[in-house]
Design a protein around this motif. Sequence first.
Motif, PDB file in Angstrom:
ATOM      1  N   LEU A  71      -2.132 -48.601  22.145  1.00 39.28           N
ATOM      2  CA  LEU A  71      -3.094 -49.527  21.565  1.00 39.28           C
ATOM      3  C   LEU A  71      -4.325 -48.771  21.084  1.00 39.28           C
ATOM      4  O   LEU A  71      -4.827 -49.033  19.981  1.00 39.28           O
ATOM      5  CB  LEU A  71      -3.485 -50.603  22.589  1.00 39.28           C
ATOM      6  N   ALA A  72      -4.801 -47.811  21.864  1.00 40.61           N
ATOM      7  CA  ALA A  72      -5.978 -47.032  21.469  1.00 40.61           C
ATOM      8  C   ALA A  72      -5.734 -46.295  20.158  1.00 40.61           C
ATOM      9  O   ALA A  72      -6.633 -46.223  19.306  1.00 40.61           O
ATOM     10  CB  ALA A  72      -6.355 -46.053  22.578  1.00 40.61           C
ATOM     11  N   ARG A  73      -4.536 -45.744  19.971  1.00 38.50           N
ATOM     12  CA  ARG A  73      -4.222 -45.035  18.721  1.00 38.50           C
ATOM     13  C   ARG A  73      -4.234 -45.981  17.519  1.00 38.50           C
ATOM     14  O   ARG A  73      -4.484 -45.548  16.395  1.00 38.50           O
ATOM     15  CB  ARG A  73      -2.860 -44.347  18.824  1.00 38.50           C
ATOM     16  N   ALA A  74      -3.965 -47.260  17.747  1.00 38.39           N
ATOM     17  CA  ALA A  74      -3.913 -48.228  16.645  1.00 38.39           C
ATOM     18  C   ALA A  74      -5.279 -48.812  16.294  1.00 38.39           C
ATOM     19  O   ALA A  74      -5.422 -49.460  15.260  1.00 38.39           O
ATOM     20  CB  ALA A  74      -2.950 -49.360  17.009  1.00 38.39           C
ATOM     21  N   LEU A 119       3.638 -53.932  18.576  1.00 36.56           N
ATOM     22  CA  LEU A 119       2.661 -53.472  19.562  1.00 36.56           C
ATOM     23  C   LEU A 119       2.009 -54.659  20.263  1.00 36.56           C
ATOM     24  O   LEU A 119       1.780 -54.629  21.467  1.00 36.56           O
ATOM     25  CB  LEU A 119       1.605 -52.575  18.908  1.00 36.56           C
ATOM     26  N   SER A 120       1.732 -55.705  19.524  1.00 34.40           N
ATOM     27  CA  SER A 120       1.156 -56.910  20.131  1.00 34.40           C
ATOM     28  C   SER A 120       2.081 -57.466  21.216  1.00 34.40           C
ATOM     29  O   SER A 120       1.626 -57.867  22.290  1.00 34.40           O
ATOM     30  CB  SER A 120       0.899 -57.975  19.058  1.00 34.40           C
ATOM     31  N   GLY A 172      -8.492 -52.406  29.313  1.00 41.30           N
ATOM     32  CA  GLY A 172      -8.048 -51.052  29.616  1.00 41.30           C
ATOM     33  C   GLY A 172      -7.641 -50.859  31.065  1.00 41.30           C
ATOM     34  O   GLY A 172      -6.726 -50.091  31.371  1.00 41.30           O
ATOM     35  N   PHE A 173      -8.294 -51.562  31.967  1.00 41.75           N
ATOM     36  CA  PHE A 173      -7.947 -51.480  33.385  1.00 41.75           C
ATOM     37  C   PHE A 173      -6.679 -52.247  33.715  1.00 41.75           C
ATOM     38  O   PHE A 173      -6.136 -52.105  34.804  1.00 41.75           O
ATOM     39  CB  PHE A 173      -9.078 -52.015  34.261  1.00 41.75           C
ATOM     40  N   ASN A 174      -6.238 -53.093  32.796  1.00 38.37           N
ATOM     41  CA  ASN A 174      -5.114 -53.976  33.092  1.00 38.37           C
ATOM     42  C   ASN A 174      -3.880 -53.697  32.254  1.00 38.37           C
ATOM     43  O   ASN A 174      -2.957 -54.499  32.221  1.00 38.37           O
ATOM     44  CB  ASN A 174      -5.564 -55.434  32.941  1.00 38.37           C
ATOM     45  N   LEU A 208     -13.593 -48.701  18.943  1.00 34.48           N
ATOM     46  CA  LEU A 208     -12.919 -49.676  19.794  1.00 34.48           C
ATOM     47  C   LEU A 208     -11.981 -48.975  20.773  1.00 34.48           C
ATOM     48  O   LEU A 208     -11.885 -49.356  21.941  1.00 34.48           O
ATOM     49  CB  LEU A 208     -12.157 -50.688  18.944  1.00 34.48           C
ATOM     50  N   ALA A 209     -11.300 -47.943  20.308  1.00 36.28           N
ATOM     51  CA  ALA A 209     -10.405 -47.179  21.179  1.00 36.28           C
ATOM     52  C   ALA A 209     -11.178 -46.555  22.325  1.00 36.28           C
ATOM     53  O   ALA A 209     -10.706 -46.541  23.472  1.00 36.28           O
ATOM     54  CB  ALA A 209      -9.689 -46.100  20.373  1.00 36.28           C
ATOM     55  N   HIS A 210     -12.378 -46.065  22.047  1.00 37.36           N
ATOM     56  CA  HIS A 210     -13.211 -45.479  23.101  1.00 37.36           C
ATOM     57  C   HIS A 210     -13.520 -46.506  24.184  1.00 37.36           C
ATOM     58  O   HIS A 210     -13.480 -46.196  25.382  1.00 37.36           O
ATOM     59  CB  HIS A 210     -14.504 -44.912  22.506  1.00 37.36           C
TER      60      HIS A 210
END
Length: 135
Positions: free
Chosen positions: A50-53, A116-117, A39-41, A58-60
């Motif tokens: 990515l979070a929505r997917a 997305l990947s 997430g930081f990168n 895991l998104a949290h």
Amino acid sequence: MSDQTMTLDTFYTEVMQHGKLRTPDHAARLSSAVLHTLGFNLSGGVKRELARALPDDLAHELTRGWRLIHFRNTHLPLEKFAADVALHSGNTDPLYARMATAAVFGRLKQLVDADLSRRVAKDLSPEVRDLWNAA
């Protein structure tokens, strides 16, 4: 999503098996560390996409942190990424964290479509991108 039915238990079990971890709890802790570091990168847009997917838990983990900086290190060495994962997972061995990170990356890629990947890979530093693509 390529696999809508994957549960968190299944995700952690697969991370455990592919990452050669002892328990699903170890896999959960390591997955949290990988997502936090990832997430930081990632740029904000790719991180949100990515979070929505991902499943909510895991998104949290992907979106839970912030840093008081205005730029990402687009040339982050894999060694530094793995050291951050090791630090956040309670394991001090970056080499071990690198192997387990590959397991988490591989399972994450099962949850998202190929487009997305590719966007995630393109957003990462070259060394981390290579690990993402190889997973």
